[in-house]
Design an enzyme around this catalytic site. Sequence first.
Site, PDB file in Angstrom:
ATOM      1  CE  LYS A 122      -4.202  -2.041   1.848  1.00 28.81           C
ATOM      2  NZ  LYS A 122      -3.833  -3.302   1.859  1.00 28.81           N
TER       3      LYS A 122
HETATM    4  C1  LIG Z   1      -4.253  -4.518   1.114  1.00 33.03           C
HETATM    5  C2  LIG Z   1      -3.573  -5.844   0.884  1.00 33.03           C
HETATM    6  C3  LIG Z   1      -3.985  -6.903   0.327  1.00 33.03           C
HETATM    7  C4  LIG Z   1      -5.052  -6.871  -0.812  1.00 33.03           C
HETATM    8  O1  LIG Z   1      -4.940  -5.720  -1.824  1.00 33.03           O
HETATM    9  P1  LIG Z   1      -6.437  -5.110  -2.660  1.00 33.03           P
HETATM   10  O2  LIG Z   1      -5.992  -4.141  -3.459  1.00 33.03           O
HETATM   11  O3  LIG Z   1      -7.487  -5.035  -1.442  1.00 33.03           O
HETATM   12  O4  LIG Z   1      -6.968  -6.637  -3.293  1.00 33.03           O
HETATM   13  C5  LIG Z   1      -3.231  -7.915  -0.113  1.00 33.03           C
HETATM   14  N1  LIG Z   1      -1.909  -7.920   0.668  1.00 33.03           N
HETATM   15  C6  LIG Z   1      -1.427  -7.275   1.685  1.00 33.03           C
HETATM   16  C7  LIG Z   1      -0.410  -7.299   2.323  1.00 33.03           C
HETATM   17  C8  LIG Z   1      -2.565  -5.915   1.779  1.00 33.03           C
HETATM   18  O5  LIG Z   1      -1.982  -4.824   2.699  1.00 33.03           O
END
Ligand SMILES: *Cc1c(COP(=O)(O)O)cnc(C)c1O
Length: 547
Positions: A122
């Site tokens: 993120k």
């Molecule tokens: C948020 C997240 C995901 C999922 O991503 P999306 O965009 O919601 O599909 C997968 N792995 C980690 C570690 C995350 O923080």
Amino acid sequence: MASHTASQRYLSTRGGSYDFSFEEVVLKGLASDGGLFIPEDIPTLPSDWASRWRNLSFEDLAYEIFSLYISSAEIPSADLKDIIRRSYATFRTKDVTPTVTLDKDKNIHLLELFHGPTFAFKDVALQFLGNLFEYFLVRRNQGKIGRAREHLTVIGATSGDTGSAAIYGLRGKKDVSVFIMHPHGKVSAIQEAQMTTVMDANVHNLAVDGTFDDCQDFVKALFADPEINKTHRLAAVNSINWARILAQITYYFYSYFNLIRQPSFLPASTVRFVVPTGNFGDILAGYFAKRMGLPAEKLVIATNENDILHRFWQSGKYEKKPVHGKEAEGGIPEDGVKAHESGVKETLSPAMDILVSSNFERLLWYLAYEVYSTSSDAISQRRAQAGDHVRSWLNDLKSEGGFSVDPKILEAAQQDFTSYRVSDDETVDTIKSIFSSPSSQSYVLDPHSAIGISAALRSAEVSKPPSTHHISLATAHPAKFSNAVERALPDEKAYFEEKVLPAEFKGLEDKPRRVSLVKKTDGWQGVRKVVIAEVEAELQAAERASK
Ligand SMILES: *Cc1c(COP(=O)(O)O)cnc(C)c1O
């Protein structure tokens, strides 16, 4: 040089809003009709992209891609370049998102997305979003002083990952405060420490003595409250913000170029991207990359046992599972809606524990647009029609808990995507087997990345090497989710401490913290009080400092 001239505008997936600028879309987050913003047109790649982009740095590539979505009249080229440079200067590797080969024989590669400040993917989007917020506000505030300045108050709830990435994206930014609520004692120790040890004056952690659901409810109530909306400009950083999707497109291209430079990639080879998926944000960026013209044979959705997406790709039905008690779904707050009383299953990959995937709505719009209209219809009519379909599907989701699409829509979805569901046991087994496999040299996967690899291994049985390469997205550093890693590798504690645990995590839990406790019984009005008081104190301190 890129012709940074696109005059890109944005519309809402529910047909109620058209002709928005990028700035409006970023600051609003969600459209007033409840829909999500998408670009009016998906840009196509310049004809010489394959040669001209091939050797670009991550930052230069990001600039080329963002330029196709942001008009230069909105953000001049030099400013956009500067925002990008600052956003990725915080990463620990020069190439920001490196691709490593995990299994040479099976052509399985890992796109490592966890080299940012909070060790999860993120960061790629939230470092950029934080700088964008600041850029827009400072520009609006030119020549204004003190209380005349527009101030943004970002509010969010988190069960872990989003909160820390948002805090690190917004810390120290001018004219922006950030409030992140987490359920007290219910986020992992390392995540709590990551959030609460940030000492910047504009960062406010609120620990609520309740569940993630309670935090989520407080956020919703604040966004719906006319009183605070009159005095404060609220904003959200949840995964439906368009700028987050945009930022994630870069690494699909970057990793592709990385792969095709390798000798094992032959002229006839194809590539599949495998994405551990929760809210459908990360993989949606891959869809945009593919629609722009990136030659990806398929996008592979990897879900955990919260498998609404996998079930859709099997059946054309998009349905919440039987819901106990109150419902929890998308909306303003975020974080993959980890709601324990709501039918969400708690798994070893908590960042993917969702009931519905909020960004899926964006894909639905494109599917309806492609399938239900013909190119002889006027574009405005095609767009309106797609919006009508999306609105009716989402209404059924809300009132009946689900909807099904007709076979033509499912077929269209299956052309670009395929899906796999991975259980907790398989997740643990994958961490174990990759660690002990001679070809991957003791690589330690985090549980989310392990779900991707588990799906990639299954996909590789269908779409075989050597002709197919799989790039699986590694979304978090294993030290962030060490409980799952410990379960998989109970005898490797020493190895983990010595070789895996980043220096940044050592001693983090002993650092001073700043956090306000909020009583659940004080309700959202109690939270409102704290938010108003802390923003006020922050503004007063800033005024004193400027005198
Ligand atoms: C948020 C997240 C995901 C999922 O991503 P999306 O965009 O919601 O599909 C997968 N792995 C980690 C570690 C995350 O923080």
